[in-house]
Design a protein around this motif. Structure first.
Motif, PDB file in Angstrom:
ATOM      1  N   PHE A  72      30.671  56.095 -18.460  1.00 41.50           N
ATOM      2  CA  PHE A  72      29.785  55.561 -19.493  1.00 41.50           C
ATOM      3  C   PHE A  72      30.586  55.273 -20.761  1.00 41.50           C
ATOM      4  O   PHE A  72      31.325  56.130 -21.260  1.00 41.50           O
ATOM      5  CB  PHE A  72      28.675  56.559 -19.804  1.00 41.50           C
ATOM      6  N   VAL A  73      30.432  54.067 -21.295  1.00 40.65           N
ATOM      7  CA  VAL A  73      31.200  53.637 -22.469  1.00 40.65           C
ATOM      8  C   VAL A  73      30.245  53.419 -23.630  1.00 40.65           C
ATOM      9  O   VAL A  73      29.309  52.616 -23.539  1.00 40.65           O
ATOM     10  CB  VAL A  73      31.993  52.344 -22.182  1.00 40.65           C
ATOM     11  N   ASP A  74      30.480  54.142 -24.698  1.00 38.05           N
ATOM     12  CA  ASP A  74      29.751  53.950 -25.947  1.00 38.05           C
ATOM     13  C   ASP A  74      30.513  52.934 -26.794  1.00 38.05           C
ATOM     14  O   ASP A  74      31.755  52.966 -26.851  1.00 38.05           O
ATOM     15  CB  ASP A  74      29.649  55.288 -26.680  1.00 38.05           C
ATOM     16  N   ASN A  75      29.789  52.021 -27.453  1.00 41.73           N
ATOM     17  CA  ASN A  75      30.454  50.974 -28.238  1.00 41.73           C
ATOM     18  C   ASN A  75      31.305  51.546 -29.359  1.00 41.73           C
ATOM     19  O   ASN A  75      32.330  50.969 -29.727  1.00 41.73           O
ATOM     20  CB  ASN A  75      29.401  50.016 -28.825  1.00 41.73           C
ATOM     21  N   TYR A  76      30.897  52.677 -29.912  1.00 39.26           N
ATOM     22  CA  TYR A  76      31.653  53.291 -31.002  1.00 39.26           C
ATOM     23  C   TYR A  76      32.891  53.998 -30.477  1.00 39.26           C
ATOM     24  O   TYR A  76      33.988  53.864 -31.023  1.00 39.26           O
ATOM     25  CB  TYR A  76      30.747  54.273 -31.743  1.00 39.26           C
ATOM     26  N   LEU A  77      32.739  54.742 -29.390  1.00 39.25           N
ATOM     27  CA  LEU A  77      33.856  55.530 -28.867  1.00 39.25           C
ATOM     28  C   LEU A  77      34.887  54.656 -28.170  1.00 39.25           C
ATOM     29  O   LEU A  77      36.090  54.890 -28.284  1.00 39.25           O
ATOM     30  CB  LEU A  77      33.329  56.584 -27.892  1.00 39.25           C
ATOM     31  N   GLU A  78      34.430  53.661 -27.417  1.00 39.24           N
ATOM     32  CA  GLU A  78      35.298  52.734 -26.681  1.00 39.24           C
ATOM     33  C   GLU A  78      36.221  53.453 -25.702  1.00 39.24           C
ATOM     34  O   GLU A  78      37.335  53.011 -25.437  1.00 39.24           O
ATOM     35  CB  GLU A  78      36.123  51.880 -27.650  1.00 39.24           C
TER      36      GLU A  78
END
Length: 669
Positions: free
Chosen positions: A347-353
């Motif tokens: 799972f990829v969060d836009n903030y964490l990248e």
């Protein structure tokens, strides 16, 4: 020019050594996946080259602090004690047998999968050599079985899965290399160790090429054997590969969906977190903002993990059917990745990248109406239906759970007043109409507040010691709900039907009359289109079989038919009234009265076949409350009726019918 540039750089304040040094120490000491460590190092290098007074410096610090604060490897061990889990569920909830069984099945699977036993199969055609190896490995605490040749070994592999096979190379019927190939084909996760007295470089190379994990020469060095098997046993990681199901608790409000999720977390020994999704419209709230935006933040999903501090919580997605969507995106699309066991480990969060593993989480969603979910999302969910409680169950829940809590919350503890079962039943039937117990809890709170006022006004010595039905009626006032009851006498053209509403089952009357006219069909009672089609189908069926019913076919052309379902202000929709309307019309035109103590439910076809319908349990309970003696249900609903045998079965005779004409003799007086 170069001189002035170097002079300008020399006067810039150096980055705070404390911030950079602490971050570097945290990166080096913390257990991080490779991709997360590389992302942290890149950001730290960028931070070292950034002016501390620049806005980007603070953004970088916040990013690194968030990345290092995520629980990349922190997990809580599961409590896999079925007896303890069952005790927790029983103490927190009454009834809900199927839901509790589903939770216990999940825990049983986890317990079996997490078993620490290491199973070894020893294969050798020499009995003494095989017995010696079995003895040595069994003394080390391993589960050991033996086989005299390769064929016996393959039979054992087909019956059970082994973690390791220790096999001789030269054997009759099938040698060790052939066994190695066949065993890996049957059970790819099983490892194979070869032992031989004819050790050569070529055979060792061939064994390793085909997938052997180790190669030992005879006579076997027992210390080397013990150390090798112990190392392989330590690498066993079966529990980590367990994929948690995504449960979806669906059902009416107030039936205990959220509290069951909390009980599951308590039974597992995991932390519990709930996110309310009602009205959520912005996809970025879940997946986060990209750091190119000013004030960018991570999504609520990863923020929750950072607060919890563990990577395997019980995560409840509450009211998942009430998510909205607009120009800001479709938040439900995020769950296609979050809830898919094949994808959520990345799972990829836009903030964490950087990918974060969600596969160790037990996700639980709740929904009131599954029809509001998209097909792809519903396909990822394992639906666990929550049905409404019976009156008897509500009374027990009130007596054992709700009332004791309300008495304590309102200070009625010295002494506790007694509330009789009749008073609780009056509260349930006359003052609530729901599938769950939320409004029942409010009504019990009203009683407790009135008792608290009386206790203060009259004093401790004059306090009410018992609340019976009469006192409960006086405290609560006139009951707002009065359920339908069965008629006392047979009626012409009036049939009793069973319907399912949000608050449970209910009985209705379907009234049919005829009058001089031109064959028109009138339908009233705020009926939906499905109900109107059912009525037209029922009339066509009765007209087509007029001869069998003893009806003059000419009547249909010279008379109008008016079908009405009372309570016209309440919209009525559904596909379970066809049988009731057909029986009412058959009674009307044949002149035969209908029994008032018989209720019907089912949809029909033009040929008279009765189709299955839903809500059978709630409908039968509603019939029992109204004094109905017999209920006619579709033959295809026999499994649902059989499932009620273990419950507090109502005293109602249930008959199964396959056609309308099988139901007529049972319904007509």
């Amino acid at each position: 020019m170069l001189f002035f540039q170097k002079r300008a750089e020399s006067v810039l304040p150096p980055p705070p050594a404390s911030d950079i040094g602490q971050l570097r120490t945290r990166i080096e000491s913390q257990e991080l996946p490779h991709h997360a460590r590389e992302a942290a190092k890149r950001e730290l290098e960028r931070l070292e080259k950034t002016d501390p007074s620049a806005a980007e410096y603070g953004v970088g610090l916040a990013y690194l602090d968030f990345l290092l604060g995520l629980p990349w490897a922190a997990v809580t061990p599961d409590r896999l004690d079925l007896a303890q889990a069952e005790a927790v569920l029983d103490a927190r909830h009454h009834g809900l047998g199927q839901i509790k069984d589903r939770v216990l099945e999940y825990l049983a699977s986890r317990a079996l999968r997490a078993a620490p036993d290491f199973h070894v199969l020893v294969v050798d055609d020499e009995d003494i050599a095989r017995a010696n190896l079995e003895h040595v490995l069994r003394k080390e605490g391993f589960k050991v079985r033996g086989a005299a040749n390769g064929l016996e070994a393959l039979a054992e592999v087909r019956r059970s899965e082994f973690d390791l096979i220790v096999t001789d190379l030269k054997m009759d019927k099938m040698d060790g290399l052939q066994l190695l190939a066949e065993a890996r084909r049957i059970s790819p996760a099983t490892r194979v160790m070869l032992v031989t007295g004819f050790a050569t470089v070529d055979t060792a190379v061939e064994a390793m090429r085909q997938g052997a994990v180790y190669y030992l020469a005879k006579p076997v060095n027992l210390d080397e054997l013990r150390a090798t098997v112990a190392a392989l046993a330590k690498e066993k990681t079966a529990p980590a590969s367990f994929r948690s199901p995504v449960l979806c608790f669906s059902g009416p409000p107030g039936t205990g969906k959220t509290s069951v999720g909390q009980a599951i977390a308590e039974a597992l020994g995991r932390r519990f977190h709930r996110i309310s999704l009602a009205g959520l419209r912005d996809e970025a709230e879940l997946r986060g903002h990209r750091r190119t935006y000013v004030g960018a933040l991570p999504g609520r999903v990863l923020q929750s993990y950072a607060r919890l501090g563990v990577a395997n919580p019980v995560f409840m997605l509450d009211e998942i059917d009430k998510i909205g969507k607009d120009f800001r995106g479709d938040p439900a699309a995020v769950f296609l990745e979050m809830l898919d066991p094949e994808q959520n480990s990345q799972f990829v969060d836009n903030y964490l990248e950087a990918p974060f593993d969600l596969s160790r989480t037990l996700f639980i969603a709740t929904a009131n109406d599954l029809a509001e979910l998209s097909g792809p999302l519903r396909d990822r969910l394992e639906v666990v239906p929550f049905r409404g409680y019976t009156t008897r169950e509500k009374v027990r829940i009130a007596a054992e759970h709700l009332l004791p809590r309300q008495l304590r919350e309102h200070g009625l503890t010295h002494p506790f007043p007694t509330v009789t079962e009749e008073a609780l039943r009056l509260t349930v039937t006359g003052h609530t109409r729901e599938a769950g117990v939320r409004n029942l809890d409010r009504e019990l709170g009203r009683i407790c507040r009135k008792l608290a006022r009386l206790r203060l006004e009259q004093g401790e010595g004059q306090a009410v010691a018992e609340v019976d039905a009469a006192l409960a009626a006086a405290l609560l006032g006139p009951p707002p709900y009065r359920g339908e009851t069965a008629g006392a006498a047979p009626r012409l053209g009036v049939a009793t039907g069973l319907v399912y509403a949000d608050y449970g089952g209910e009985i209705i009357s379907v009234e049919a009359i005829r009058m001089e006219g031109t064959g028109e069909l009138l339908l009233t009672g705020s009926l939906g289109e499905v109900l109107r089609e059912s009525a037209r189908t029922a009339l066509s069926l009765v007209r087509s079989r007029a001869g069998e019913l003893g009806v003059d076919p000419g009547l249909f052309a010279s008379q109008d038919v008016h079908i009405h379902i009372p309570a016209g202000s309440i919209p009525k929709e559904g596909s379970s009234a066809g049988l009731t309307v057909a029986v009412a019309l058959a009674s009307l035109f044949s002149g035969r009265l209908l029994r008032p103590d018989v209720a019907l439910t089912g949809e029909i076809t033009l040929t008279g076949k009765v189709l299955p319908v839903g809500g059978i349990r709630e409908k039968i309970l509603a019939a029992a409350r109204a004094g109905i003696r017999e209920v006619l249900v579709p033959e295809a609903n026999r499994p649902e009726v059989a499932a009620m045998a273990g419950e507090d079965s109502p005293e109602v005779l249930v008959r199964h019918v396959a056609t309308v004409f099988a139901a007529l003799p049972l319904a007509l007086a």
